[in-house]
Design an enzyme around this catalytic site. Structure first.
Site, PDB file in Angstrom:
ATOM      1  N   TYR A 156      79.503   5.831  39.732  1.00 45.39           N
ATOM      2  CA  TYR A 156      78.420   6.223  40.623  1.00 45.39           C
ATOM      3  C   TYR A 156      77.213   6.863  39.936  1.00 45.39           C
ATOM      4  O   TYR A 156      76.210   7.115  40.575  1.00 45.39           O
ATOM      5  CB  TYR A 156      78.947   7.150  41.731  1.00 45.39           C
TER       6      TYR A 156
ATOM      7  N   HIS B 157      84.528  14.949  38.589  1.00 43.61           N
ATOM      8  CA  HIS B 157      84.748  15.808  39.771  1.00 43.61           C
ATOM      9  C   HIS B 157      86.098  16.504  39.636  1.00 43.61           C
ATOM     10  O   HIS B 157      86.202  17.718  39.679  1.00 43.61           O
ATOM     11  CB  HIS B 157      84.708  14.990  41.058  1.00 43.61           C
TER      12      HIS B 157
ATOM     13  N   ARG C  16      77.150  18.960  37.243  1.00 41.36           N
ATOM     14  CA  ARG C  16      78.534  18.810  36.794  1.00 41.36           C
ATOM     15  C   ARG C  16      78.524  17.793  35.658  1.00 41.36           C
ATOM     16  O   ARG C  16      78.334  16.608  35.905  1.00 41.36           O
ATOM     17  CB  ARG C  16      79.408  18.352  37.960  1.00 41.36           C
TER      18      ARG C  16
END
Lengths: 327, 362
Positions: free
Chosen positions: B271, B262, B258
């Site tokens: 993260y 998100h 990705r």
């Protein structure tokens, strides 16, 4: 016409609907070879074969979730969840999808599935086998919540549920499964979902009950007539959601006194909603506070104490006397 | 003998055909007509540009939260292009590429992301399910449609998409288990994009691959380079054929990434590192496919340029259409539609009361 138990009457409904409509199929744990742990699906495997009477893996979520898929392809699955106490594993599919797919797809995919499940206490079963959590389902828009009280209405309501265009949660009282027989006509009959019925007439008091508590409520009504000369109007709800408030509204306006009976926990239970509707629509007709005779707000006890948890005819009579004589 | 080995097939193929710089293993390249190759390329490019436009519309406050798909175009187009139009698609919530391939109008997706579920209405000529938000919860539906196809003796197959995070959910297990037991015609496409919001792939499962989970269900599993449209297509062709022939379900793990957030409510800098993202940008599924097509004179830089401008116009038109449609969707009472086939009387009353109280505000 045959004298049937509720188990036999439900079996008759399934058999006739499957016979009539090839899109109807049955799936669940032990529904095939075993005929269901309560034998509701007995004999269906032999008659309709294993593709239509499906012994599934032990997996509640995919039992309901695969049914949500099947309806899109034009099938009408009747799933059995072995006990309502295990239905929470399927709650995600019932709430997130069965109840919403019609709405989410703007009417492209209706969800005409039935989720049958035995519910309620009184048969000396294990933990998780005695709950009465109809509120979970009745609280969810898009679902219908039906609870028959005897063989004849169970058969008629299951036929209606199978033919209904929307998902129906169908609670079957274990207490009523084999407790008594009724004449059930050979030819198929239906009762509209969302319609309550008056099953005893009286002008002094309104008793509202359903499912496994109906017989006890009727016993209490007889006792009240005998001992106090009180004639109770008894309403059998049959459908919890969508709730039919027309009959009990009319009855409460006439009697002014109401007792609501269910084995579900009291707080936030169906009686709370019924009381709210009575207060909204019939407040000025009421002569006394409405009484609730229900399960307590505790887990259903292990079976040695379950009768102390369940509303008994005596508790219903006491509640009725409170409604009649309290000042 | 008290203890002996049980022989379980546990080798999992990993398939890669098109390298990061567009070199292909010609023996493995699927046999696809030129117009099909170009259609696949166009869909991937359209998806990327549409994704970028939606991100900018979201940042301007014109549409709501959505889940961008950038980086996963090959996984989706490679898989979905193996289906026939009559087959079934059961998407999760990041399947923009697959949905566009199927014919879902961009305007519909914009209307959906604009806060109106009217946009989620599936066109009548598509046997697709609407977007499913709760992770893995759509997999049982695919299994059930597959069961129905088998029961009805219908040779259509079902393809469902999900991510690496979904493989940790109970519904993943229940669905693959059900599908394996009943041998239903379902292709399970896992887009392992390395991140479930902030949780990395290795936190989802100790398994070396996600494809190997198929072994436990007694069904075929394969891992492919998910940024390689040919590898995905070959695996999907095999799986679709297997399903159509009555040989049951398949699990395909597409190893992809990705590239974006998100959802638009997410900040990946919390993260994951920029370096990691850059590494994956170098493996972009679109540029490598373009290199291949250019090398074989199926596409030129000029073609790409005119395609880009065509796509831009198409997206502009879709947004104009979406805006026009949404301006006519003002009536909030439509939210009462389709909750039941027939609205219960007291809900009808709620609708009428709402309408009446709305009038008082005016």
């Amino acid at each position: 016409m045959a004298e049937l138990t509720m188990v036999e009457a439900l079996n008759l409904a399934l058999r006739q609907e499957m016979d009539e409509d090839e899109s109807v199929l049955v799936l669940g744990e032990d529904v095939g070879v075993d005929g269901g742990v309560f034998r509701v699906t007995e004999g269906l495997l032999d008659e309709f074969g294993e593709e239509r009477v499906i012994d599934t893996p032990l997996a509640e979520s995919v039992i309901v979730g695969s049914s949500v898929g099947m309806v899109a392809a034009g099938l009408r699955p009747v799933c059995e969840l072995q006990f309502s106490g295990f239905s929470y594993l399927a709650m995600h599919q019932l709430e997130s999808h069965a109840s919403r797919l019609r709405w989410r797809s703007r009417g492209r995919y209706g969800v005409p599935l039935v989720a049958r499940m035995p519910y309620g206490a009184g048969v000396r079963a294990l933990e998780h086998h005695s709950e009465s959590k109809e509120t979970y389902y009745a609280h969810t828009p898009g679902l219908k919540m039906v609870i028959p009280s005897g063989p004849r209405n169970a058969r008629a309501l299951l036929v209606s549920a199978i033919r209904d265009p929307d998902p129906v949660i169908f609670f079957e009282s274990k207490l009523a499964y084999r407790a008594f027989r009724e004449d059930v006509p050979d030819d198929s009959e239906t009762i509209p979902i969302g319609e309550s019925r008056r099953i005893r007439e009286g002008d002094d008091l309104t008793l509202i009950a359903y499912g496994g508590m109906l017989r006890r409520t009727l016993e209490a009504a007889d006792q009240l007539a005998e001992e106090d000369g009180i004639e109770a109007d008894v309403i059998d709800l049959l459908t919890i959601s969508p709730l039919d408030d027309s009959l009990f509204t009319e009855s409460a306006r006439r009697t002014g006194r109401v007792v609501i009976v269910h084995e579900a926990h009291r707080s936030f239970g169906p009686a709370g909603e019924i009381m709210a509707r009575l207060i909204e629509k019939s407040f000025y007709y009421l002569e006394a506070p409405i009484q609730r005779v229900t399960g307590y707000d505790i887990h259903v006890p292990f079976f040695a104490r379950e009768q102390a948890y369940l509303p008994s005819a005596d508790r219903i009579v006491a509640g009725a006397r409170e409604a009649m004589y309290a000042r | 003998m008290p203890r002996e080995k049980i022989n379980i097939p546990c080798e999992i193929d990993h398939l890669s055909i098109l390298s990061e710089d567009g070199e292909a293993d010609e023996e493995l390249v699927p046999d696809l007509a030129e117009d099909e190759l170009l259609r696949m390329h166009r869909s991937m490019l359209l998806t990327r540009r549409f994704d970028e436009r939606m991100l900018s519309l979201q940042r301007q406050g014109q549409i709501g939260t959505f889940a961008p798909v950038s980086g996963q175009e090959a996984s989706q187009i490679g898989a979905i292009s193996a289906l026939d139009q009559e087959d079934w698609l059961v998407p999760a919530f990041r399947e923009t590429a697959a949905m566009l391939w199927r014919g879902t109008p961009m305007a519909g997706i914009l209307i959906f992301n604009g806060g109106y579920n009217e946009g989620g209405r599936i066109p009548d000529d598509q046997n697709d399910f609407p977007i499913a938000v709760p992770v893995a919860s759509q997999l049982p539906h695919a299994a059930g449609i597959g069961y129905a196809m088998k029961y009805l003796d219908d040779d259509r197959v079902v393809m469902t998409f999900f991510g690496d995070g979904a493989t940790s959910e109970g519904d993943f297990h229940e669905s693959l288990n059900f599908a394996g037991v009943f041998g239903v015609p379902v292709v399970f496409v896992c887009q392992n994009n390395q991140w479930a919001i902030s949780t990395p792939r290795e936190r989802q499962s100790k398994s070396k691959t996600l494809a190997q989970k198929a072994v436990a269900y007694g069904i075929p599993g394969i891992q492919v380079d998910g940024n390689d449209v040919f590898a995905v297509r070959v695996a999907a062709n095999e799986a679709v054929e297997r399903a159509r022939e009555g040989d049951g379900p398949t699990l395909i793990e597409c190893v992809t990434y990705r590239l974006s957030v998100h959802t638009t409510a997410d900040d990946p800098s919390k993260y994951r590192s920029e370096e990691e993202v850059e590494e994956w940008e170098a493996r972009d599924p679109i540029t490598r496919f373009q290199s291949y097509l250019i090398d074989r004179d199926l596409l030129t830089e000029d073609d790409i340029e005119s395609l880009e401008s065509e796509i831009k116009d198409e997206i502009d038109d879709a947004w104009d259409e979406a805006k026009a449609t949404m301006s006519d969707l003002g009536d909030p009472d439509d939210m009462f539609d389709h909750v039941y086939a027939e609205l219960p009387p007291y809900v009808q009353q709620q609708r009428e009361n709402r309408e009446a109280s709305d009038g008082e505000d005016d």
